[in-house]
Design an enzyme around this catalytic site. Sequence first.
Site, PDB file in Angstrom:
ATOM      1  N   PRO A   1      -3.627 -11.420  10.603  1.00 38.33           N
ATOM      2  CA  PRO A   1      -3.969 -11.177  12.021  1.00 38.33           C
ATOM      3  C   PRO A   1      -4.089  -9.676  12.251  1.00 38.33           C
ATOM      4  O   PRO A   1      -3.368  -8.892  11.642  1.00 38.33           O
ATOM      5  CB  PRO A   1      -2.757 -11.735  12.766  1.00 38.33           C
ATOM      6  CG  PRO A   1      -1.645 -11.734  11.769  1.00 38.33           C
ATOM      7  CD  PRO A   1      -2.289 -11.956  10.428  1.00 38.33           C
ATOM      8  N   ASP A   2      -5.025  -9.272  13.090  1.00 34.85           N
ATOM      9  CA  ASP A   2      -5.159  -7.846  13.430  1.00 34.85           C
ATOM     10  C   ASP A   2      -4.272  -7.588  14.653  1.00 34.85           C
ATOM     11  O   ASP A   2      -4.590  -8.001  15.765  1.00 34.85           O
ATOM     12  CB  ASP A   2      -6.626  -7.504  13.716  1.00 34.85           C
ATOM     13  CG  ASP A   2      -6.813  -5.992  13.800  1.00 34.85           C
ATOM     14  OD1 ASP A   2      -6.027  -5.332  14.510  1.00 34.85           O
ATOM     15  OD2 ASP A   2      -7.741  -5.471  13.160  1.00 34.85           O
TER      16      ASP A   2
ATOM     17  N   LYS B   1     -12.196  -2.939  17.958  1.00 32.68           N
ATOM     18  CA  LYS B   1     -10.838  -3.437  18.205  1.00 32.68           C
ATOM     19  C   LYS B   1     -10.483  -3.438  19.692  1.00 32.68           C
ATOM     20  O   LYS B   1      -9.570  -4.122  20.111  1.00 32.68           O
ATOM     21  CB  LYS B   1      -9.834  -2.590  17.443  1.00 32.68           C
ATOM     22  CG  LYS B   1     -10.102  -2.589  15.942  1.00 32.68           C
ATOM     23  CD  LYS B   1      -8.833  -2.552  15.161  1.00 32.68           C
ATOM     24  CE  LYS B   1      -9.123  -2.467  13.678  1.00 32.68           C
ATOM     25  NZ  LYS B   1      -8.002  -2.876  12.867  1.00 32.68           N
TER      26      LYS B   1
ATOM     27  N   ASN C   1       0.849  -1.194   0.000  1.00 30.08           N
ATOM     28  CA  ASN C   1       0.000   0.000   0.000  1.00 30.08           C
ATOM     29  C   ASN C   1       0.883   1.242   0.000  1.00 30.08           C
ATOM     30  O   ASN C   1       2.107   1.143   0.028  1.00 30.08           O
ATOM     31  CB  ASN C   1      -0.983  -0.019   1.183  1.00 30.08           C
ATOM     32  CG  ASN C   1      -0.245  -0.025   2.506  1.00 30.08           C
ATOM     33  OD1 ASN C   1       0.462   0.917   2.838  1.00 30.08           O
ATOM     34  ND2 ASN C   1      -0.398  -1.091   3.271  1.00 30.08           N
TER      35      ASN C   1
ATOM     36  N   PHE D   1      -4.898   3.732  14.567  1.00 31.73           N
ATOM     37  CA  PHE D   1      -5.257   4.719  13.556  1.00 31.73           C
ATOM     38  C   PHE D   1      -6.426   4.168  12.745  1.00 31.73           C
ATOM     39  O   PHE D   1      -6.542   2.960  12.582  1.00 31.73           O
ATOM     40  CB  PHE D   1      -4.076   4.990  12.607  1.00 31.73           C
ATOM     41  CG  PHE D   1      -3.132   6.030  13.139  1.00 31.73           C
ATOM     42  CD1 PHE D   1      -2.207   5.705  14.116  1.00 31.73           C
ATOM     43  CD2 PHE D   1      -3.182   7.341  12.682  1.00 31.73           C
ATOM     44  CE1 PHE D   1      -1.341   6.660  14.622  1.00 31.73           C
ATOM     45  CE2 PHE D   1      -2.324   8.303  13.169  1.00 31.73           C
ATOM     46  CZ  PHE D   1      -1.398   7.970  14.146  1.00 31.73           C
TER      47      PHE D   1
ATOM     48  N   LYS E   1     -14.679   1.491  14.875  1.00 33.16           N
ATOM     49  CA  LYS E   1     -13.428   0.705  14.863  1.00 33.16           C
ATOM     50  C   LYS E   1     -12.819   0.640  16.251  1.00 33.16           C
ATOM     51  O   LYS E   1     -12.321  -0.390  16.678  1.00 33.16           O
ATOM     52  CB  LYS E   1     -12.449   1.355  13.870  1.00 33.16           C
ATOM     53  CG  LYS E   1     -11.293   0.488  13.513  1.00 33.16           C
ATOM     54  CD  LYS E   1     -10.556   1.007  12.300  1.00 33.16           C
ATOM     55  CE  LYS E   1     -11.327   0.700  11.019  1.00 33.16           C
ATOM     56  NZ  LYS E   1     -10.649   1.191   9.822  1.00 33.16           N
TER      57      LYS E   1
ATOM     58  N   ASP F   1      -4.551  -5.922   4.988  1.00 32.84           N
ATOM     59  CA  ASP F   1      -5.620  -6.714   5.604  1.00 32.84           C
ATOM     60  C   ASP F   1      -5.563  -8.170   5.157  1.00 32.84           C
ATOM     61  O   ASP F   1      -5.973  -9.058   5.881  1.00 32.84           O
ATOM     62  CB  ASP F   1      -6.984  -6.118   5.237  1.00 32.84           C
ATOM     63  CG  ASP F   1      -7.203  -4.792   5.943  1.00 32.84           C
ATOM     64  OD1 ASP F   1      -6.937  -4.739   7.155  1.00 32.84           O
ATOM     65  OD2 ASP F   1      -7.603  -3.813   5.286  1.00 32.84           O
TER      66      ASP F   1
HETATM   67  O1  C5P Z   1      -8.963  -2.185  10.309  1.00 35.76           O
HETATM   68  P1  C5P Z   1      -8.017  -1.110   9.917  1.00 35.76           P
HETATM   69  O2  C5P Z   1      -6.886  -1.607   9.059  1.00 35.76           O
HETATM   70  O3  C5P Z   1      -8.651   0.100   9.333  1.00 35.76           O
HETATM   71  O4  C5P Z   1      -7.368  -0.646  11.311  1.00 35.76           O
HETATM   72  C1  C5P Z   1      -6.392   0.322  11.365  1.00 35.76           C
HETATM   73  C2  C5P Z   1      -5.645   0.204  12.643  1.00 35.76           C
HETATM   74  O5  C5P Z   1      -5.408  -1.160  12.992  1.00 35.76           O
HETATM   75  C3  C5P Z   1      -4.267   0.822  12.542  1.00 35.76           C
HETATM   76  O6  C5P Z   1      -3.902   1.308  13.823  1.00 35.76           O
HETATM   77  C4  C5P Z   1      -3.404  -0.363  12.127  1.00 35.76           C
HETATM   78  O7  C5P Z   1      -2.042  -0.179  12.490  1.00 35.76           O
HETATM   79  C5  C5P Z   1      -4.044  -1.499  12.880  1.00 35.76           C
HETATM   80  N1  C5P Z   1      -3.989  -2.801  12.209  1.00 35.76           N
HETATM   81  C6  C5P Z   1      -3.215  -3.792  12.731  1.00 35.76           C
HETATM   82  N2  C5P Z   1      -3.213  -5.037  12.133  1.00 35.76           N
HETATM   83  C7  C5P Z   1      -3.945  -5.264  11.047  1.00 35.76           C
HETATM   84  C8  C5P Z   1      -4.736  -4.248  10.498  1.00 35.76           C
HETATM   85  C9  C5P Z   1      -4.733  -3.021  11.097  1.00 35.76           C
HETATM   86  O8  C5P Z   1      -2.532  -3.565  13.723  1.00 35.76           O
HETATM   87  N3  C5P Z   1      -3.922  -6.470  10.478  1.00 35.76           N
END
Ligand code: C5P
Length: 401
Positions: free
Chosen positions: A304-305, A342, A208, A324, A338, A276
């Site tokens: 993984p998030d 989260k 990205n 963010f 969000k 993602d």
């Molecule tokens: O869901 P989204 O990507 O919009 O979420 C953004 C936030 O989640 C940011 O703080 C990003 O660093 C974090 N994030 C993460 N791991 C992911 C996706 C997002 O830590 N796989």
Amino acid sequence: MLSGRRVTLIIGGGIAAFKALELIRRLRERGAAVIPVLTRAGAEFVTPLSVSALAGERVFQELFDLNDESEMGHIELSRAADLVVVAPATADLLAKMAQGLANDLASTLLLATDKRALVAPAMNLRMWQHPATRRNVETLRGDGVLFVGPVEGDMACGEYGPGRMAEPPEIVAAVEAALAAGPLAGRHVIVTSGPTHEPIDPVRYIANRSSGAQGTAIARALAALGARVSFITGPAAVAPPEGVAVTRVETAAQMLEAVRAALPADAAIFAAAVADWRVKQVAAGKIKKTRSGDLPEIALAENPDILASVAQMGTGRPALVVGFAAETDDVVENARAKRARKGCDWILANDVSPQSGIMGGAENAVTLITGTGEEGWPRMSKEAVAERLAARIARHLEEQA
Ligand code: C5P
């Protein structure tokens, strides 16, 4: 002033060692206590007697010295000060530090210490410019080691160029800056930054447009307030800041692993633009075009998030978890949702639609969403956003203490 601060001073073996004597005097004048460590090579240039007379302390010299060990073990010695200063830092000492060698007292202290190291290199200019030293310096900067000098000038060997040790007043100023008791002194903060690259095959990847500028600015601002920063970055366009411990990763999975390894922390700021999705099955060889024109099927799997997993980790969770929300529509509303989804404490919402010019640009316009309210910050440089955020984090941790 340095009243009440303790500095371990490692004196390496170089002609500049004589300047270490003046350095001891100046550090003590500023109120610091100096614990001197003299390497074998250092003792060829200055005597233990002059070092200890100026420091007003005994000199530590040998790793396997039973008298020293009974008085203060080498591990204890490595932790006894607020800062470890190496002056002069020879090419050999820098190489040992970069490799993690521990084969004498000085290198063992440097490996065992839980404090920051500040090095004042001094060597012949060819040694300073040698690719091996360049690599070692790069590695050490990445480990969060602070540098002062070297400066350009006449050298004892008759050559002219970079390699002269910084003068004692400059080293004292660097010691004062390193020990400046900012509001985040003693705090550990993790910052993720940059994009991730998710491989498709050995030559292609999903990426990205994140430059890493905002995350880098945040890490720099936190370090400037005295925090120990673990900076975990994907392949970013901007260089990481000085004075932070850098871990470079490519994929989201590696970023998660690096974050876990850096825990525990007082706060964690997730500024990375993590992909993602990753490719479910990374091809072992380069995917070829087919004669028939059939297109390859690329199946995706969810990454993984990292933010959510840390925000929801229970025991060992950092006291403050910040994410963010880069959005293109309904920015604040989506960010609010969000934050709840989260489980993070704060979220910074920003508009990354192409017309905002924020993604990859120099400015940012954010709304800070906390558990108690929302604040729209005016559009400002990413550095200014970082400084404001760092100050808010410091205040919040102070209030919680
Ligand atoms: O869901 P989204 O990507 O919009 O979420 C953004 C936030 O989640 C940011 O703080 C990003 O660093 C974090 N994030 C993460 N791991 C992911 C996706 C997002 O830590 N796989």
